[in-house]
Design an enzyme around this catalytic site. Structure first.
Site, PDB file in Angstrom:
ATOM      1  N   THR A 257      39.721  34.806  46.123  1.00 25.49           N
ATOM      2  CA  THR A 257      39.046  34.945  47.356  1.00 25.49           C
ATOM      3  C   THR A 257      38.315  36.130  47.582  1.00 25.49           C
ATOM      4  O   THR A 257      38.802  37.147  46.770  1.00 25.49           O
ATOM      5  CB  THR A 257      40.182  34.772  48.689  1.00 25.49           C
ATOM      6  OG1 THR A 257      39.607  35.060  49.804  1.00 25.49           O
ATOM      7  CG2 THR A 257      41.243  35.110  48.194  1.00 25.49           C
ATOM      8  N   TYR A 258      37.262  36.299  48.538  1.00 31.24           N
ATOM      9  CA  TYR A 258      36.665  37.617  48.709  1.00 31.24           C
ATOM     10  C   TYR A 258      36.501  37.614  50.203  1.00 31.24           C
ATOM     11  O   TYR A 258      36.578  36.714  50.858  1.00 31.24           O
ATOM     12  CB  TYR A 258      35.150  37.364  48.361  1.00 31.24           C
ATOM     13  CG  TYR A 258      35.116  37.016  46.807  1.00 31.24           C
ATOM     14  CD1 TYR A 258      35.242  38.066  45.672  1.00 31.24           C
ATOM     15  CD2 TYR A 258      34.695  35.868  46.395  1.00 31.24           C
ATOM     16  CE1 TYR A 258      35.153  37.917  44.451  1.00 31.24           C
ATOM     17  CE2 TYR A 258      34.880  35.494  44.693  1.00 31.24           C
ATOM     18  CZ  TYR A 258      34.835  36.522  43.999  1.00 31.24           C
ATOM     19  OH  TYR A 258      34.824  36.368  42.612  1.00 31.24           O
TER      20      TYR A 258
END
Length: 60
Positions: free
Chosen positions: A58-59
């Site tokens: 995830t970012y």
């Protein structure tokens, strides 16, 4: 292929300046990509000198 250094000292790691983002290769958004196609893509990236593979889940 250009390279860059991540980290410093004992923890320095030399990687390709260009990387391959892998987040959409398994499940993230949209339809599931074909597994064999994604494996071929990774092999092609390696053949072209890519050594940085961004595998973050995830970012933020």
């Amino acid at each position: 292929m250009l390279h860059r250094t991540l980290g410093r000292g004992t923890y320095a790691l030399e990687v390709s300046a260009l990387g391959l983002g892998c987040m959409g290769m398994n499940y993230h958004r949209g339809p599931h990509p074909d597994r064999n196609s994604m494996i071929r893509l990774i092999h092609e990236a390696i053949d072209r000198g890519i050594t940085l593979f961004d595998t973050a889940e995830t970012y933020v």
